[in-house]
Enzyme design. Structure first.
Site, mmCIF file in Angstrom:
data_model
loop_
_atom_site.group_PDB
_atom_site.id
_atom_site.type_symbol
_atom_site.label_atom_id
_atom_site.label_comp_id
_atom_site.label_asym_id
_atom_site.label_seq_id
_atom_site.Cartn_x
_atom_site.Cartn_y
_atom_site.Cartn_z
ATOM 1 N N HIS A 90 0.841 -1.195 0.000
ATOM 2 C CA HIS A 90 0.000 0.000 0.000
ATOM 3 C C HIS A 90 0.880 1.250 0.000
ATOM 4 O O HIS A 90 1.030 1.925 0.998
ATOM 5 C CB HIS A 90 -0.963 -0.021 1.196
ATOM 6 C CG HIS A 90 -1.983 -1.097 1.066
ATOM 7 N ND1 HIS A 90 -1.856 -2.298 1.722
ATOM 8 C CD2 HIS A 90 -3.120 -1.158 0.351
ATOM 9 C CE1 HIS A 90 -2.885 -3.061 1.405
ATOM 10 N NE2 HIS A 90 -3.672 -2.391 0.586
ATOM 11 N N HIS A 94 1.206 1.526 -5.750
ATOM 12 C CA HIS A 94 -0.095 0.851 -5.740
ATOM 13 C C HIS A 94 -1.221 1.828 -6.082
ATOM 14 O O HIS A 94 -2.066 1.537 -6.932
ATOM 15 C CB HIS A 94 -0.345 0.203 -4.375
ATOM 16 C CG HIS A 94 -1.745 -0.248 -4.183
ATOM 17 N ND1 HIS A 94 -2.309 -1.281 -4.897
ATOM 18 C CD2 HIS A 94 -2.714 0.216 -3.351
ATOM 19 C CE1 HIS A 94 -3.570 -1.434 -4.520
ATOM 20 N NE2 HIS A 94 -3.834 -0.539 -3.574
ATOM 21 N N HIS A 130 -7.396 6.189 -2.636
ATOM 22 C CA HIS A 130 -8.178 5.128 -2.001
ATOM 23 C C HIS A 130 -7.473 4.443 -0.828
ATOM 24 O O HIS A 130 -8.129 3.925 0.065
ATOM 25 C CB HIS A 130 -8.626 4.091 -3.040
ATOM 26 C CG HIS A 130 -7.583 3.082 -3.375
ATOM 27 N ND1 HIS A 130 -6.567 3.331 -4.273
ATOM 28 C CD2 HIS A 130 -7.388 1.836 -2.904
ATOM 29 C CE1 HIS A 130 -5.798 2.275 -4.333
ATOM 30 N NE2 HIS A 130 -6.262 1.342 -3.527
ATOM 31 N N ASP A 131 -6.179 4.427 -0.794
ATOM 32 C CA ASP A 131 -5.442 3.800 0.319
ATOM 33 C C ASP A 131 -4.543 4.805 1.027
ATOM 34 O O ASP A 131 -3.508 4.436 1.588
ATOM 35 C CB ASP A 131 -4.583 2.630 -0.191
ATOM 36 C CG ASP A 131 -5.345 1.321 -0.237
ATOM 37 O OD1 ASP A 131 -6.348 1.183 0.479
ATOM 38 O OD2 ASP A 131 -4.933 0.434 -1.012
#
Length: 152
Positions: A90, A94, A130-131
């Site tokens: 992450h 990514h 998103h992460d």
């Protein structure tokens, strides 16, 4: 209880670095081959500075919303990169990969053409973020470790 080492707190630096200078050939090569619309694109083959430029290229190609200056988008990309934790999966590579795949999928299916400029910007931004600050472990792990800063 102290946080496990993998969940260290981190925020974006108060002053972001300058927009990275990169070899234009690396950016042009990815664009000339339309690799950003390919499902075979491998972001790990490029330095993160080049990925910043390619992320910007996706935002510009999608059509920036009226009134949203490119400089603000550049600072946004740099802030995302600075906020990603250093863990094996992450990480910035990514989230760039997810952004690029989302862009390719939304373009191939005609979704991008049906969205307005703010919706396209939101889609790509959501993919890139998103992460954000993902600690690299599961919610179950965090819960068992007594970390209340990440929802289970």
């Amino acid at each position: 209880m102290a946080h496990p080492p993998t969940t260290r707190q981190r925020s974006a630096p108060a002053v972001l670095p300058e927009w990275p200078a990169v070899d234009d050939a690396a950016v042009s090569s990815a664009m000339a081959k339309r690799q950003l619309l390919s499902f075979d694109f491998d972001p790990t083959a490029l330095p993160s500075d080049v990925l910043c430029h390619l992320a910007m290229e996706m935002f510009v190609s999608a059509g920036l919303p009226a009134g949203l200056a490119e400089d603000r988008v550049r600072r946004f990309i740099l802030a995302v990169r600075a906020s990603m934790l250093d863990n094996p999966y992450h990480n910035f590579y990514h989230v760039f990969d997810v952004m690029q795949t989302t862009n390719a999928l939304a373009t191939a299916t005609g979704t991008m053409a049906r969205l307005d400029s703010w919706e396209r910007f939101a889609l790509l931004s959501a993919a890139l973020c998103h992460d954000l600050e993902h600690p690299g472990v599961t919610s179950q792990f965090l819960s068992k470790a007594g970390d209340s800063t990440h929802g289970a």
